[in-house]
Design a protein around this motif. Structure first.
Motif, PDB file in Angstrom:
ATOM      1  N   PHE A  85      64.629  52.262   7.654  1.00  0.00           N
ATOM      2  CA  PHE A  85      66.075  52.131   7.574  1.00  0.00           C
ATOM      3  C   PHE A  85      66.658  51.985   8.981  1.00  0.00           C
ATOM      4  N   SER A  86      67.824  51.369   9.055  1.00  0.00           N
ATOM      5  CA  SER A  86      68.533  51.333  10.329  1.00  0.00           C
ATOM      6  C   SER A  86      70.026  51.263  10.071  1.00  0.00           C
ATOM      7  N   ASN A  87      70.785  51.588  11.079  1.00  0.00           N
ATOM      8  CA  ASN A  87      72.239  51.537  10.981  1.00  0.00           C
ATOM      9  C   ASN A  87      72.837  51.265  12.352  1.00  0.00           C
ATOM     10  N   THR A  88      73.855  50.409  12.380  1.00  0.00           N
ATOM     11  CA  THR A  88      74.679  50.267  13.574  1.00  0.00           C
ATOM     12  C   THR A  88      76.123  50.228  13.112  1.00  0.00           C
ATOM     13  N   CYS A  89      76.986  50.976  13.776  1.00  0.00           N
ATOM     14  CA  CYS A  89      78.416  50.955  13.469  1.00  0.00           C
ATOM     15  C   CYS A  89      79.181  50.507  14.704  1.00  0.00           C
ATOM     16  N   TRP A  90      79.875  49.371  14.580  1.00  0.00           N
ATOM     17  CA  TRP A  90      80.760  48.907  15.638  1.00  0.00           C
ATOM     18  C   TRP A  90      82.165  49.436  15.364  1.00  0.00           C
TER      19      TRP A  90
ATOM     20  N   ASP B 151      89.406  43.217  22.529  1.00  0.00           N
ATOM     21  CA  ASP B 151      88.146  42.979  23.250  1.00  0.00           C
ATOM     22  C   ASP B 151      87.510  44.258  23.794  1.00  0.00           C
ATOM     23  N   ASP B 152      87.764  45.356  23.145  1.00  0.00           N
ATOM     24  CA  ASP B 152      87.186  46.631  23.598  1.00  0.00           C
ATOM     25  C   ASP B 152      86.392  47.253  22.442  1.00  0.00           C
ATOM     26  N   GLY B 153      85.178  46.747  22.259  1.00  0.00           N
ATOM     27  CA  GLY B 153      84.331  47.209  21.159  1.00  0.00           C
ATOM     28  C   GLY B 153      83.269  48.193  21.636  1.00  0.00           C
ATOM     29  N   VAL B 154      82.941  49.130  20.771  1.00  0.00           N
ATOM     30  CA  VAL B 154      81.856  50.078  21.048  1.00  0.00           C
ATOM     31  C   VAL B 154      80.953  50.139  19.816  1.00  0.00           C
ATOM     32  N   LYS B 155      79.767  50.713  20.004  1.00  0.00           N
ATOM     33  CA  LYS B 155      78.856  50.795  18.874  1.00  0.00           C
ATOM     34  C   LYS B 155      77.964  52.020  18.996  1.00  0.00           C
ATOM     35  N   VAL B 156      77.471  52.440  17.859  1.00  0.00           N
ATOM     36  CA  VAL B 156      76.493  53.521  17.796  1.00  0.00           C
ATOM     37  C   VAL B 156      75.452  53.093  16.766  1.00  0.00           C
ATOM     38  N   GLY B 157      74.193  53.391  17.044  1.00  0.00           N
ATOM     39  CA  GLY B 157      73.175  52.949  16.098  1.00  0.00           C
ATOM     40  C   GLY B 157      71.965  53.857  16.127  1.00  0.00           C
ATOM     41  N   ALA B 158      71.169  53.759  15.076  1.00  0.00           N
ATOM     42  CA  ALA B 158      69.955  54.568  15.017  1.00  0.00           C
ATOM     43  C   ALA B 158      68.976  53.939  14.038  1.00  0.00           C
ATOM     44  N   SER B 159      67.723  54.308  14.215  1.00  0.00           N
ATOM     45  CA  SER B 159      66.702  53.931  13.235  1.00  0.00           C
ATOM     46  C   SER B 159      66.212  55.194  12.541  1.00  0.00           C
TER      47      SER B 159
ATOM     48  N   PHE C 228      76.536  49.342   6.525  1.00  0.00           N
ATOM     49  CA  PHE C 228      75.247  48.957   7.110  1.00  0.00           C
ATOM     50  C   PHE C 228      74.139  49.821   6.513  1.00  0.00           C
ATOM     51  N   SER C 229      74.379  51.132   6.420  1.00  0.00           N
ATOM     52  CA  SER C 229      73.373  52.034   5.841  1.00  0.00           C
ATOM     53  C   SER C 229      73.077  51.663   4.401  1.00  0.00           C
ATOM     54  N   ALA C 230      74.141  51.414   3.625  1.00  0.00           N
ATOM     55  CA  ALA C 230      73.960  51.084   2.211  1.00  0.00           C
ATOM     56  C   ALA C 230      73.138  49.813   2.061  1.00  0.00           C
TER      57      ALA C 230
END
Lengths: 428, 244
Positions: free
Chosen positions: A364-369, A375-383, A337-339
């Motif tokens: 720029f932005s990034n989110t990582c799932w 069915d147990d997903g999590v995510k972290v993201g930032a701008s 996502f970052s790339a």
């Protein structure tokens, strides 16, 4: 050299602007006195292929774009853990380059870039040819630091796979996990910072546990980790407790996780001098920029290529841009996502330098799932924004422990759609 | 003043009708006589579709006289290529085809831009379709169409809708959107944003920007967009729908 290149760049831009204005005044087709500006992109992953596509698409043919990528089919590292976990088939993470060639006129060269002549502005290919450029985009991803895990080198990667460049290694690791004896031990030697995809090793642990819980429930998972902490740690540890209680053990630096060597012939992992026999050993070594960045002479002692955040230009050579995992840019994690995000800033800057297109502020932005279980997903993201010093984080969020099952399922399903969207955004 | 493309519904009724009278006049299951379920189910549709007197195309096409209509046949709506192909291939909206579409839109018309996962319950689909049928063949006997979204419901200044956006800037900013939003739509929770009316786009992003909508990624993205940048994105994604 930088200075002379810089002057050349300015003159060139001035020349193009003048030529365009002249031809417009004569109401004649814009036939310039020389060929179209040339961009060579090395590396056809999330960074390189996106940059090639955006430069070609948005310049509408005004820029000649060549993409150098050795593989005919690119297997994305992102979602390769889901293949290991049985949530994706292997073909679904494979991508080809036909749409970039057919849809955007990109010259796709399946070859290895093996040298960069920065004075002559040309890239040498393993196949023998060379490619001249006005701007070079290097997006070679990662290579492994030799000697970072004593006892392991590439000659041992079939006995102890890294599976950290997706493809045959990923398939090999899954096959080894499926072939583990009942009650056997899967060991991961986790990498030190910085490395590709910070949650990646721990999502992989989740996926391995998911597979073993079904087929081999008495098996054990051992993580040997040189790091005190890791990405989404609270979320992963909570998930492992809920889904795979008693299965996962992590040895951090307090207990020798930073003093590890391997003995591939004996299938042993030696932690702080004590040998343990394991059945599968997934060694993810320390990392550095893909080798072509070092060959171009733009990497630092740590092995990464420092860049200017506003444009993703190398701090060593303004005619070279570096994207994604290989770059040392600041606060963004090394992720697909970052790339992809950095590639769009780079494409805008390259077009602005080579044509008369507008230049806008970098963002720029990034989110990582990550998937922990079914069915147990999590995510972290930032701008992020560009400062003179680095790409600097401005804001962010992370999933929380204790979220509802509905939200976790929605987060996982969101990741499926993200994968489809970013694949289209990268490969057309 | 109603747009001509709204068809029969564009004809203004000769007199306003009270809700109670409408209930008496309407046929079984139609919009006026419903005991609540069909209308309640339709509430989700109303965020993108208009139906009723003066209905216009919004994120989705208007739903007046949808029964018996060839798919993708209304003028002025930027249908997805997939829906156009389905219409060209003979798909006509009937009780049966609408039921199949609503059950699983992206299985029935793969590539549709409709951001709706589907309604699994057959009985509920029946009630929703009965409600929808009230908007077909009713001529001018329709209640006025309701807006899909308004600035007021999020406490937004309507002036935000008058800002004109720079399409070139929007095209650059859109790179941040297309990492997750496919042009062709989605049934997994990341909606298509291609071809939206400017107002719907601006209000949605402004609502995220002000944390009046809750999705964390969208709050993050919209949180740092200026009003001009939101307007630029709105214009870009609206124009995208006109590309082949």
């Amino acid at each position: 050299m930088n200075q002379s290149n810089g002057t050349g760049g300015l003159s060139r831009r001035h020349f193009l602007a003048t030529a365009a204005a002249t031809s417009a005044a004569l109401t004649a087709p814009a036939v310039l006195g020389q060929a179209r500006p040339r961009v060579v992109v090395v590396g056809g992953g999330a960074g390189g292929a996106t940059a090639a596509r955006y430069i070609a698409r948005d310049s509408k043919g005004a820029v000649d774009v060549t993409l150098v990528e050795p593989t005919r089919t690119y297997y994305s590292c992102f979602f390769s853990n889901l293949y290991i976990g049985g949530f994706r088939d292997f073909a679904s993470i494979g991508h080809t380059y036909g749409a970039l060639a057919a849809g955007h006129g990109i010259n796709v060269v399946h070859d290895w870039a093996v040298s960069v002549d920065r004075d002559a502005r040309s890239v040498g290919l393993a196949g023998g040819g060379s490619l001249a450029y006005d701007r070079l985009v290097l997006a070679p991803g990662i290579d492994f630091r030799p000697g970072s895990v004593p006892g392991w080198d590439l000659s041992q990667q079939n006995r102890m796979p890294h599976a950290y460049k997706a493809g045959s290694q990923t398939q090999l690791l899954r096959a080894q996990i499926e072939a583990m004896p009942q009650g056997g031990v899967y060991c991961m030697v986790a990498p030190p910072n910085p490395f590709r995809c910070p949650p990646g090793p721990y999502e992989r642990i989740s996926m391995v546990a998911h597979v073993l819980k079904q087929s081999n429930p008495s098996a054990k998972i051992l993580i040997v980790d040189p790091k005190e902490k890791f990405s989404k740690q609270g979320l992963f540890e909570d998930g492992w407790q809920r889904h795979y209680a008693g299965m996962v053990e992590r040895v951090g630096p307090d207990f020798g996780g930073d003093k590890v060597e391997v003995r591939p012939e004996a299938m042993e992992v030696v932690i702080d001098g004590e040998a343990t026999k394991v059945d599968v050993c997934n060694v993810i070594p320390a990392q550095q920029a893909g080798r072509i960045a070092a060959l171009a002479g733009i990497t630092n002692e740590a092995g990464w290529a420092p860049v200017v955040a506003h444009t993703m230009q190398s701090r060593e050579d303004e005619n070279i841009h570096v994207l994604g995992d290989a770059s040392q840019q600041g606060d963004m994690p090394k992720s697909g996502f970052s790339a992809n995000s950095q590639a769009k800033v780079c494409a805008m800057a390259v077009r602005g330098a080579l044509t008369d297109s507008s230049v806008f502020p970098a963002r720029f932005s990034n989110t990582c799932w990550s998937l922990i279980g079914t069915d147990d997903g999590v995510k972290v993201g930032a701008s992020y924004q560009a400062t003179d010093e680095k790409i600097a984080k401005t804001d962010g969020f992370i999933s929380e422990v204790g979220e509802s099952a509905e939200l976790r399922k929605a987060t996982y399903e969101e990741s499926l759609d993200w994968y489809a969207a970013i694949s289209g955004d990268i490969f057309g | 003043m109603f747009p001509s493309r709204a068809g029969p519904a564009a004809r203004a009724p000769s007199r306003p009708l009270a809700a109670g009278l409408l209930a008496l006049l309407s046929t079984a299951g139609a919009w006026g006589a419903d005991d609540g379920r069909g209308g309640a189910l339709y509430a989700e549709c109303k965020r993108c579709h208009q139906a009723g007197r003066g209905a216009e195309h919004r994120i989705g096409p208007h739903l007046n006289d949808v029964f018996g209509r060839r798919a993708a046949s209304l003028e002025g709506f930027p249908y997805s290529p997939a829906m156009k192909a389905a219409g060209a291939g003979g798909l006509t909206w009937t009780e049966a085809t609408l039921d199949a579409f609503l059950a699983d839109p992206h299985a029935f018309v793969p590539g549709s831009r409709m951001s709706y996962a589907g309604l699994a319950n057959r009985e509920e689909r029946g009630e929703l379709l009965a409600w929808l049928r009230g908007f077909s063949g009713a001529g001018s006997d329709l209640p006025p169409a309701e807006p899909t979204i308004t600035p007021e419901e999020y406490g937004l200044d309507p002036q935000l809708l008058t800002i004109s956006g720079d399409p070139e800037y929007g095209a650059y900013l859109a790179g941040e959107c297309t990492t997750c939003h496919r042009y062709d739509g989605s049934d997994r929770g990341i909606p298509s944003i291609t071809g939206w009316p400017l107002e719907d786009f601006v209000i949605a992003l402004q609502a995220y920007k002000r944390a009046k909508r809750t999705h964390p990624v969208m709050q993050l993205v919209a949180g740092r967009l200026s009003d001009e940048e939101i307007a630029a994105l709105a214009v870009h994604f609206r124009n995208l729908a006109d590309e082949p």
